[in-house]
Design a protein around this motif. Structure first.
Motif, PDB file in Angstrom:
ATOM      1  N   GLU A 338       0.807  -1.215   0.000  1.00  0.00           N
ATOM      2  CA  GLU A 338       0.000   0.000   0.000  1.00  0.00           C
ATOM      3  C   GLU A 338       0.841   1.266   0.000  1.00  0.00           C
ATOM      4  O   GLU A 338       0.307   2.355   0.185  1.00  0.00           O
ATOM      5  N   ASP A 339       2.160   1.119  -0.134  1.00  0.00           N
ATOM      6  CA  ASP A 339       3.079   2.268  -0.144  1.00  0.00           C
ATOM      7  C   ASP A 339       3.043   3.054   1.150  1.00  0.00           C
ATOM      8  O   ASP A 339       3.157   4.277   1.157  1.00  0.00           O
ATOM      9  N   PHE A 340       2.876   2.358   2.261  1.00  0.00           N
ATOM     10  CA  PHE A 340       3.039   3.003   3.563  1.00  0.00           C
ATOM     11  C   PHE A 340       4.500   2.839   3.981  1.00  0.00           C
ATOM     12  O   PHE A 340       5.213   2.001   3.447  1.00  0.00           O
ATOM     13  N   GLU A 341       4.908   3.643   4.986  1.00  0.00           N
ATOM     14  CA  GLU A 341       6.235   3.426   5.547  1.00  0.00           C
ATOM     15  C   GLU A 341       6.251   2.069   6.234  1.00  0.00           C
ATOM     16  O   GLU A 341       5.223   1.619   6.732  1.00  0.00           O
ATOM     17  N   PRO A 342       7.422   1.410   6.281  1.00  0.00           N
ATOM     18  CA  PRO A 342       7.455   0.081   6.905  1.00  0.00           C
ATOM     19  C   PRO A 342       7.078   0.159   8.381  1.00  0.00           C
ATOM     20  O   PRO A 342       7.401   1.143   9.054  1.00  0.00           O
ATOM     21  N   PRO A 343       6.387  -0.856   8.883  1.00  0.00           N
ATOM     22  CA  PRO A 343       5.915  -0.802  10.269  1.00  0.00           C
ATOM     23  C   PRO A 343       7.065  -0.931  11.268  1.00  0.00           C
ATOM     24  O   PRO A 343       7.987  -1.709  11.059  1.00  0.00           O
ATOM     25  N   ILE A 364       2.401  -0.350  17.052  1.00  0.00           N
ATOM     26  CA  ILE A 364       3.055  -0.494  15.749  1.00  0.00           C
ATOM     27  C   ILE A 364       2.769   0.764  14.952  1.00  0.00           C
ATOM     28  O   ILE A 364       1.602   1.142  14.789  1.00  0.00           O
ATOM     29  N   PHE A 365       3.832   1.414  14.512  1.00  0.00           N
ATOM     30  CA  PHE A 365       3.692   2.687  13.809  1.00  0.00           C
ATOM     31  C   PHE A 365       4.149   2.529  12.370  1.00  0.00           C
ATOM     32  O   PHE A 365       5.081   1.793  12.070  1.00  0.00           O
ATOM     33  N   SER A 366       3.459   3.251  11.509  1.00  0.00           N
ATOM     34  CA  SER A 366       3.952   3.375  10.151  1.00  0.00           C
ATOM     35  C   SER A 366       4.131   4.875   9.939  1.00  0.00           C
ATOM     36  O   SER A 366       3.162   5.611   9.851  1.00  0.00           O
ATOM     37  N   GLY A 367       5.400   5.310   9.899  1.00  0.00           N
ATOM     38  CA  GLY A 367       5.630   6.744   9.893  1.00  0.00           C
ATOM     39  C   GLY A 367       5.192   7.324  11.229  1.00  0.00           C
ATOM     40  O   GLY A 367       5.623   6.863  12.284  1.00  0.00           O
ATOM     41  N   LYS A 368       4.281   8.301  11.206  1.00  0.00           N
ATOM     42  CA  LYS A 368       3.807   8.903  12.453  1.00  0.00           C
ATOM     43  C   LYS A 368       2.474   8.319  12.883  1.00  0.00           C
ATOM     44  O   LYS A 368       1.933   8.689  13.920  1.00  0.00           O
ATOM     45  N   ASP A 369       1.918   7.445  12.094  1.00  0.00           N
ATOM     46  CA  ASP A 369       0.575   6.934  12.394  1.00  0.00           C
ATOM     47  C   ASP A 369       0.651   5.599  13.115  1.00  0.00           C
ATOM     48  O   ASP A 369       1.415   4.718  12.733  1.00  0.00           O
ATOM     49  N   LYS A 370      -0.176   5.514  14.128  1.00  0.00           N
ATOM     50  CA  LYS A 370      -0.224   4.248  14.843  1.00  0.00           C
ATOM     51  C   LYS A 370      -1.211   3.322  14.147  1.00  0.00           C
ATOM     52  O   LYS A 370      -2.336   3.698  13.845  1.00  0.00           O
ATOM     53  N   LEU A 371      -0.775   2.091  13.889  1.00  0.00           N
ATOM     54  CA  LEU A 371      -1.641   1.134  13.204  1.00  0.00           C
ATOM     55  C   LEU A 371      -2.319   0.186  14.182  1.00  0.00           C
ATOM     56  O   LEU A 371      -3.437  -0.260  13.942  1.00  0.00           O
ATOM     57  N   GLY A 372      -1.620  -0.150  15.250  1.00  0.00           N
ATOM     58  CA  GLY A 372      -2.211  -1.079  16.204  1.00  0.00           C
ATOM     59  C   GLY A 372      -1.475  -1.009  17.518  1.00  0.00           C
ATOM     60  O   GLY A 372      -0.353  -0.505  17.584  1.00  0.00           O
TER      61      GLY A 372
END
Lengths: 430, 232
Positions: A338-343, A364-372
């Motif tokens: 999905e072209d996100f930063e690696p987790p 778990i973050f991808s860039g500045k966003d928390k995924l879980g």
């Protein structure tokens, strides 16, 4: 304080009706049948337990309209007058449906429309194992109902959770429309079953036989050419081939095995898991047949509303259906796709690292966003759990609670269709 | 984005800390660690006697400043894990209306606090940045795969592994070719006799385990299975 002598209580109760006990319970049936005078009128065995033990009582020698079940008819007069030859029929005649209080109560309780007659509802309660004739059992109605239920559940799941992986979708289908669930639905309606089927049974009771094999209702799906080897060598069958060949729950279509299972009825014992599964199947078919009957008599929209109200309204926690093998890898594959930063797993907080029961909270973050995010007793556990939570929140994306489904467009004056979200596909093959 | 995951506790703690600085009582100050090692029981009890959280007090004030007890519902849920049904904004498809609804907040959160009002700057200062949390792995993951190994390199790797699998272990090859061990495992497989030898060595070690260690290992394996099935 005086001690309670329970054994003496039981003795008192037993002593209360010595004659009654010896007549009704303790005497062997064969003796009783020979000694009681034959009555000319047959009786409805509403609560009879004797019927369970002897389902094929009508003997060849007796006239067909009289029924001998060991009941003293002079003492217990019949509750209703049966039409002639009723006892020799495998299922109650349709005309008796109008006299059954249970049936009318069920009709009212389910708020079924007037268009659906009681006779059809009575037919929906006769399983194929009770009456082999397809003109009188519910197999055809159940087939219609099964197709409708699977259609509505399928479209609901696909529009509501567009990213569900195929195996989870199959499991969810089974959770909503499987045998066990539909059995519970029928039980919740207050449907009860007769101890044994027969023409004299109240038509408001579900009738199925434990001894005669009935026909299983056919579903959609193809019989695989390699079916024999699948069983013999335990071949793997992929999800893609399941979509093409197998039935709506992703299970292999195997009519011979099904016939064999149904044939095992003849030598079945009571009270084991197999017997219970047979009863569940009969109850589930009854639910399907009611939906099919509603569709046949009242049409598409009432049937859809009925499925929504009784089956789709049930709560199924889809997040419990997931199981992962390598969640961290799956998540990094997802982010790459999905072209996100690696987790990146980061420790958010912790307590008691050196104690017996530490707790780590890992996000778990991808860039500045928390995924879980998840808490666990070790860093590895918390990390795996956080990755699984992130993946679940990806898979369980929903456009909203009240998504429109394609069958909404069949209604008159429906608003123009807006395309639903369609996902690109699964992250890894399972 | 940040609004999705912040918990009310941060703001509550801040409120408590600020109220503590106003009030002269030193017992309210939060950063003080819980007193376990007091000399007497009375002192320990007194030190632990902190006032309840402000959200549990009837603190609604009237216009003239005097606080009156009123009937109100206190809603102060404990911290819990976020629901998986709550999709992160990053996971929303571009067509989803929730993306547009949150756009202003995301922009406000991502921009530095220079141009914003003091209230928002105070809220962003309490938000710790993502980088302040320590990473679990030593190195940050690469943004892009490097693809620095050629076909010849991989053939060389395979040859080395087949020649002398004991010296050219997976870790040694990963170090030598500057790639991950997973990549080495994807490229080559040790010869069968080497695999069997390593398996025999492992079995020998396992045979030396006592009942306690064996039970602990088995329990750990079972717990892992439960973890991946989502049961714990």
């Amino acid at each position: 304080m005086k001690r309670l002598r329970l054994d003496q209580w039981t003795g008192q109760l037993l002593l209360a009706r010595p004659g009654a006990a010896s007549v009704s319970a303790s005497a062997p049936r064969a003796v009783l049948r020979s000694t009681t005078p034959l009555s000319r009128c047959a009786a409805v065995r509403c609560q009879s337990t004797a019927a369970a033990a002897s389902p094929s009582i009508p003997a060849q020698g007796t006239p067909e309209d009289e029924y001998i079940d060991g009941t003293d008819h002079a003492r217990f007069p019949p509750l209703e007058n049966l039409p002639p030859r009723a006892t020799s029929m495998p299922s109650p005649p349709p005309s008796r449906a109008l006299e059954s209080a249970k049936l009318a109560a069920l009709h009212a309780r389910l708020a079924l429309p007037e268009k659906l007659p009681l006779q059809t509802l009575a037919r929906a309660l006769v399983d194929a194992s009770a009456d082999p004739s397809p003109d009188f059992n519910n197999s055809t109605l159940a087939f219609v109902g099964q197709s409708l239920i699977h259609y509505h559940v399928g479209e609901y799941l696909m529009c509501r959770y567009p990213r569900l992986p195929m195996d989870i979708l199959y499991a969810a289908m089974k959770g909503y429309a499987g045998h066990t669930t539909l059995h519970h639905v029928a039980r919740s309606w207050g449907v009860e079953h007769a101890a044994a089927p027969g023409g004299e049974v109240d038509p408001g009771l579900l009738q199925f036989s434990m001894h005669k094999p009935g026909d299983a209702i056919t579903g959609f799906g193809y019989q695989r050419a390699e079916l024999k080897y699948l069983r013999k060598y335990n071949w793997r069958h992929s999800i893609s081939s399941r979509i093409v060949f197998d039935d709506d729950f992703g299970e292999i279509v195997d009519p011979e095995a099904q016939r064999e299972t149904l044939g095992r009825r003849t030598d079945t014992q009571y009270g084991d898991a197999f017997t219970r599964s047979l009863a569940e199947r009969a109850y589930a078919n009854c639910t399907r047949a009611v939906v099919g009957a509603l569709y046949t008599h009242a049409g598409r929209e009432p049937a859809k509303a009925f499925v929504r109200a009784h089956i789709l309204s049930r709560h199924l926690d889809l997040s419990q259906l997931f199981a992962f093998k390598k969640p961290a890898k799956e998540l990094s594959l997802l982010c790459a796709r999905e072209d996100f930063e690696p987790p990146v797993a980061r420790l958010l907080s912790e307590t008691g690292r050196l104690s017996r029961t530490p707790v780590f909270v890992v996000g778990i973050f991808s860039g500045k966003d928390k995924l879980g995010e998840a808490a666990g007793p070790s860093l590895e556990h918390a990390r795996a759990k956080a990755a699984m939570n992130a993946l679940k929140s990806w898979y369980l994306y929903s456009p909203g609670e009240h998504v429109r489904v394609p069958s909404d467009m069949l209604a008159e004056e429906a608003k123009p269709w807006e395309p639903v979200h369609i996902d690109v596909g699964e992250i890894i093959g399972r | 984005m940040e609004t999705l995951f912040t918990r009310p506790v941060a703001s509550c703690c801040r409120r408590l800390a600020s109220s503590a600085t106003r009030t002269p009582r030193p017992a309210v100050v939060l950063p003080q660690p819980p007193a376990r090692g007091k000399a007497t029981a009375a002192r320990a009890r007194r030190s632990l006697n902190i006032p309840p959280h402000p959200s549990f007090l009837n603190s609604s004030k009237t216009a003239d400043g005097s606080s009156q007890p009123t009937e109100e519902i206190i809603y102060n849920p404990p911290e819990s894990a976020a629901s998986v049904y709550h999709t992160p904004v990053k996971f929303l498809p571009s067509s989803d209306p929730r993306r547009r609804a949150n756009l202003a907040e995301i922009l406000a959160a991502s921009q530095p606090a220079s141009s914003s009002s003091p209230s928002s700057s105070s809220s962003s200062s309490t938000q710790p940045s993502v980088e302040s949390f320590p990473m679990l792995s030593k190195t940050a993951p690469a943004l892009k795969p490097r693809h620095h190994l050629t076909k010849e390199d991989i053939e060389e790797m395979r040859r080395l592994r087949a020649e002398d699998p004991a010296t050219n272990s997976v870790a040694a090859l990963a170090r030598r070719f500057d790639c991950s061990q997973l990549f080495v495992l994807m490229c080559c497989q040790a010869p069968k006799e080497h695999r069997e030898k390593m398996k025999a060595v492992e079995e020998k070690y396992k045979a030396r385990w006592g009942p306690r260690r064996r039970a602990a290992r088995e329990e750990r394996a079972r717990r892992n299975v439960m973890l991946y099935n989502g049961e714990i």
